[in-house]
Write a protein that holds these residues in place. Structure first.
Motif, PDB file in Angstrom:
ATOM      1  N   ARG A 173       0.829  -1.210   0.000  1.00  0.00           N
ATOM      2  CA  ARG A 173       0.000   0.000   0.000  1.00  0.00           C
ATOM      3  C   ARG A 173       0.861   1.256   0.000  1.00  0.00           C
ATOM      4  N   ILE A 174       2.122   1.123   0.403  1.00  0.00           N
ATOM      5  CA  ILE A 174       3.002   2.290   0.421  1.00  0.00           C
ATOM      6  C   ILE A 174       3.824   2.368  -0.861  1.00  0.00           C
ATOM      7  N   LEU A 175       4.344   1.225  -1.277  1.00  0.00           N
ATOM      8  CA  LEU A 175       5.329   1.241  -2.366  1.00  0.00           C
ATOM      9  C   LEU A 175       4.719   1.002  -3.744  1.00  0.00           C
ATOM     10  N   ASP A 176       3.561   0.342  -3.803  1.00  0.00           N
ATOM     11  CA  ASP A 176       3.003  -0.029  -5.112  1.00  0.00           C
ATOM     12  C   ASP A 176       1.577   0.492  -5.256  1.00  0.00           C
ATOM     13  N   LEU A 177       1.429   1.786  -5.091  1.00  0.00           N
ATOM     14  CA  LEU A 177       0.089   2.369  -5.062  1.00  0.00           C
ATOM     15  C   LEU A 177      -0.696   2.100  -6.352  1.00  0.00           C
ATOM     16  N   GLU A 178       0.033   2.004  -7.482  1.00  0.00           N
ATOM     17  CA  GLU A 178      -0.680   1.835  -8.761  1.00  0.00           C
ATOM     18  C   GLU A 178      -1.356   0.472  -8.884  1.00  0.00           C
ATOM     19  N   SER A 179      -0.932  -0.489  -8.019  1.00  0.00           N
ATOM     20  CA  SER A 179      -1.505  -1.832  -8.134  1.00  0.00           C
ATOM     21  C   SER A 179      -2.695  -2.046  -7.199  1.00  0.00           C
ATOM     22  N   ILE A 180      -3.047  -1.059  -6.387  1.00  0.00           N
ATOM     23  CA  ILE A 180      -4.185  -1.224  -5.478  1.00  0.00           C
ATOM     24  C   ILE A 180      -5.174  -0.078  -5.680  1.00  0.00           C
ATOM     25  N   SER A 181      -6.406  -0.283  -5.206  1.00  0.00           N
ATOM     26  CA  SER A 181      -7.400   0.796  -5.234  1.00  0.00           C
ATOM     27  C   SER A 181      -7.286   1.609  -3.950  1.00  0.00           C
ATOM     28  N   SER A 182      -7.611   2.885  -4.059  1.00  0.00           N
ATOM     29  CA  SER A 182      -7.572   3.751  -2.890  1.00  0.00           C
ATOM     30  C   SER A 182      -8.491   4.936  -3.158  1.00  0.00           C
ATOM     31  N   GLY A 183      -8.724   5.722  -2.122  1.00  0.00           N
ATOM     32  CA  GLY A 183      -9.593   6.869  -2.333  1.00  0.00           C
ATOM     33  C   GLY A 183      -9.672   7.775  -1.132  1.00  0.00           C
ATOM     34  N   GLY A 184     -10.390   8.888  -1.324  1.00  0.00           N
ATOM     35  CA  GLY A 184     -10.586   9.848  -0.244  1.00  0.00           C
ATOM     36  C   GLY A 184     -11.984  10.437  -0.329  1.00  0.00           C
ATOM     37  N   TYR A 185     -12.580  10.691   0.859  1.00  0.00           N
ATOM     38  CA  TYR A 185     -13.960  11.196   0.906  1.00  0.00           C
ATOM     39  C   TYR A 185     -14.081  12.418   1.800  1.00  0.00           C
ATOM     40  N   ASP A 186     -15.006  13.282   1.427  1.00  0.00           N
ATOM     41  CA  ASP A 186     -15.523  14.345   2.296  1.00  0.00           C
ATOM     42  C   ASP A 186     -16.828  13.818   2.876  1.00  0.00           C
ATOM     43  N   MET A 187     -16.849  13.550   4.197  1.00  0.00           N
ATOM     44  CA  MET A 187     -18.055  12.968   4.799  1.00  0.00           C
ATOM     45  C   MET A 187     -18.954  14.030   5.423  1.00  0.00           C
ATOM     46  N   GLY A 188     -18.660  15.292   5.179  1.00  0.00           N
ATOM     47  CA  GLY A 188     -19.466  16.356   5.771  1.00  0.00           C
ATOM     48  C   GLY A 188     -19.029  16.671   7.197  1.00  0.00           C
ATOM     49  N   ASN A 189     -19.455  17.841   7.706  1.00  0.00           N
ATOM     50  CA  ASN A 189     -19.148  18.304   9.072  1.00  0.00           C
ATOM     51  C   ASN A 189     -17.651  18.329   9.377  1.00  0.00           C
ATOM     52  N   GLY A 190     -16.826  18.334   8.338  1.00  0.00           N
ATOM     53  CA  GLY A 190     -15.380  18.428   8.541  1.00  0.00           C
ATOM     54  C   GLY A 190     -14.680  17.087   8.668  1.00  0.00           C
ATOM     55  N   HIS A 191     -15.432  15.989   8.540  1.00  0.00           N
ATOM     56  CA  HIS A 191     -14.834  14.656   8.701  1.00  0.00           C
ATOM     57  C   HIS A 191     -14.292  14.149   7.365  1.00  0.00           C
ATOM     58  N   MET A 192     -13.158  13.429   7.425  1.00  0.00           N
ATOM     59  CA  MET A 192     -12.463  13.009   6.201  1.00  0.00           C
ATOM     60  C   MET A 192     -12.087  11.536   6.282  1.00  0.00           C
TER      61      MET A 192
END
Lengths: 442, 166
Positions: A247-266
């Motif tokens: 997950r650190i060295l081979d990011l292109e081989s795994i899925s990942s993502g980021g969300y805005d969950m509202g109220n400032g939560h991430m």
């Protein structure tokens, strides 16, 4: 800059695709004072996990901004939160950062209180005080205005009119549940605590907690170091004991993502390249049977950071961590960290969880010191030109989508916006919009 | 510690001083060579007001490493790729109050106290202190460290902690 509004520090123009934050937001002392008042004194603040106050009279010291408070389980079994201050002359009442005190006696003049907060002794009461005086001064402990618990996580607020905790946690709740639901028997904070100091603004920790962009640079050394250790130790070890570094060295081989969950939560998440290295993997069958395959995938196959506004996170990546960062001064933050573990897990899983926690989450680990350094250097550099320069949070703007992605739908979570890829800065918009709203609000 | 043996204490103190010297001199290979193949390096965490964490398999420690773990720490230090530890601080260990006694299993138990001062131009100086508990084993090459327990007394930790500054 002293009188700057948060509006002028956060340049948020969705129509133009621009989101910038002026670095003064991190370094300006007057803003810090305003944050204590506008954010910490009005927000829900994480205090402790209920496993830390199991017994009647067991307490944990905490803080809300600069205000000392403590949570204690009462004689009736209820968890309450009080100002850590004697009603008589203001002395702090707790003797340590945690402990058991069914009777709380002020060491200064000997007033005593039970664990429900009722005054049970005023020394020399009859001789020295009139009834009117005692009524006027109020002898019981002063409760913090609101206390609530969500899935074992205890929060308090100084604002009697604060929204319900569940409303505040809002869209982040399904991600908190992913930590709380790891054992039918519940979760427990393990013995062995750590508090460390960061010479940087607290918001750098909030950003860094959800920042996937630094992982490949700051933590490549962590990944290389654990790979080296595993090569030296040979292949004999339990798969669970191995640290999943892809997950650190081979990011292109795994899925990942980021969300805005509202109220400032991430939220920031990445698939684990080898889920069998997750200590929770032994419970996969039971978890899938209870919650379905989608939630099992989220709990076991994906690592997640859940950053709750303004200063608290749950991290379930290398291991399971609760972290709280306390604002001490504009350029000084104290960070508490605990390992949270499923009650009843196997001895091998517990051991692996603890070793991996020690590898990453402590000031004596091979990851957190590098984070602390990164944030201290970011703070120091943000002082350049009086903090007038902008952090342009443009990374990943082009790939941001409104609403949920497939992974979020699998959990039944409803982000305001999603980004397919951990290395985006768009989840930060959640934090900074909430920060600005609270700083400039009535 | 049950007994106290003056000759053994002198011999053990020499080993502890050499270890501290190797760390302060950044002679990592010489430092590691003092440890047995099955060595454990353990720094328990603070637990509550007056205690430390116990069983490393059930409680969190600051550091719990076997020999491969120690070698990996050296890899990290020598690689100079750790943001926190490049440049390395200069350290000075002061080891004192050494007392040694032989135990039943022909192992030697040693207790000592330590101070480490760390300096780096970009940071305020850091002073740490604590206690050591060693288990030493007699080998053909002399005394070897089979186990080192480092009690770090700070409960509010300033700066990174690593094998070279505690």
């Amino acid at each position: 800059m002293t009188g700057a509004s948060a509006q002028s520090l956060v340049d948020d123009r969705p129509g133009d695709g621009i989101f910038r934050v002026r670095r003064a937001a991190f370094v300006e002392p007057a803003l810090f004072e305003r944050e204590l008042e506008r954010i910490f004194q009005r927000c829900w603040n994480y205090i402790c996990h209920d496993s830390q106050v199991r017994e009647r009279g067991q307490y944990v010291r905490g803080s809300i901004g600069r205000y000392p408070v403590f949570a204690i389980r009462g004689l009736d079994g209820e968890i309450r939160c009080f100002h850590d201050s004697c009603p008589h002359r203001g002395s702090m009442l707790t003797r340590g950062r945690s402990g058991v005190q069914p009777t709380i006696t002020c060491r200064y003049h000997g007033w005593a209180f039970n664990a429900d907060g009722r005054c049970i002794r005023v020394r020399g009461r009859d001789a020295g005080y009139s009834r009117e005086a005692l009524e006027r001064l109020g002898t019981d402990l002063k409760p913090v205005a609101r206390v609530a618990s969500y899935r074992g996580f205890v929060f308090a607020s100084l604002d009697p009119d604060v929204e319900d905790l569940e409303t505040f946690l809002g869209g982040a709740r399904p991600f908190v549940d992913l930590m709380a639901d790891q054992s039918e028997e519940g979760m427990e904070v393990l013995k062995g605590e750590s508090t460390y100091v960061m010479r940087a603004n607290w918001k750098l920790q909030t950003e860094n907690s959800t920042d996937g962009y630094h992982v490949a640079t700051v933590h490549r050394n962590f990944a290389h170091t654990v790979r080296q250790r595993e090569a030296l130790a040979g292949e004999a070890d339990d798969a669970r004991a191995r640290t999943e570094a892809s997950r650190i060295l081979d990011l292109e081989s795994i899925s990942s993502g980021g969300y805005d969950m509202g109220n400032g939560h991430m939220i920031n998440w990445s698939d684990r390249g080898s889920p069998e290295s997750a200590p929770l993997n032994e419970a996969r069958g039971a978890i899938a049977a209870r919650f379905g395959e989608g939630k099992a995938r989220w709990m076991i196959d994906r690592g997640r950071t859940v950053t709750i506004f303004p200063n608290f996170f749950l991290n379930d990546v290398a291991s399971t961590c609760i972290r709280l960062w306390r604002p001490v001064a504009v350029d000084l933050t104290e960070i508490d960290t605990w390992c949270l573990a499923p009650i009843g897990e196997s001895a091998a899983a517990r051991r692996a969880r603890i070793r991996k926690y020690e590898d990453f989450f402590l000031p004596s680990s091979i990851a957190v010191p590098d984070d602390v350094r990164a944030m201290e250097v970011a703070h120091a550099g943000s002082l350049a030109a009086g903090g007038e320069a902008w952090n342009d949070l443009a990374l990943g703007y082009a790939t941001m989508v409104e609403g949920a992605d497939d992974a979020a739908r699998e959990l039944g979570a409803a982000p305001l916006h999603s980004n397919p890829g951990r290395e985006s800065e768009t989840p930060f918009y959640a934090f900074w919009r909430e920060w600005r709203r609270r700083m400039d609000g009535p | 510690m049950s007994g106290f043996d003056a000759a053994l204490t002198a011999e053990a103190a020499d080993l502890l001083y050499r270890e501290a010297w190797h760390l302060d001199s950044r002679d990592w290979a010489a430092w590691l060579a003092l440890y047995s193949e099955d060595a454990i390096f353990w720094a328990p965490a603070i637990a509550g007001e007056e205690g430390f964490s116990g069983d490393p398999d059930n409680d969190v420690s600051l550091i719990y490493l076997d020999r491969a773990g120690l070698e990996a720490r050296i890899f990290r230090i020598e690689g100079r790729d750790s943001f926190a530890s490049a440049p390395l601080p200069h350290t000075a260990h002061v080891v004192g109050n050494v007392r040694a006694a032989e135990t039943k299993g022909a192992e030697i138990e040693v207790s000592a106290t330590w101070l480490v001062n760390s300096f780096r131009r970009t940071d305020p100086p850091i002073l740490r202190a604590g206690r050591y508990a060693y288990t030493l084993r007699r080998t053909a090459a002399g005394l070897a460290i089979a186990r080192k327990t480092v009690y770090v007394l700070d409960d509010r930790i300033v700066g990174p902690i690593d094998i070279f500054n505690i």
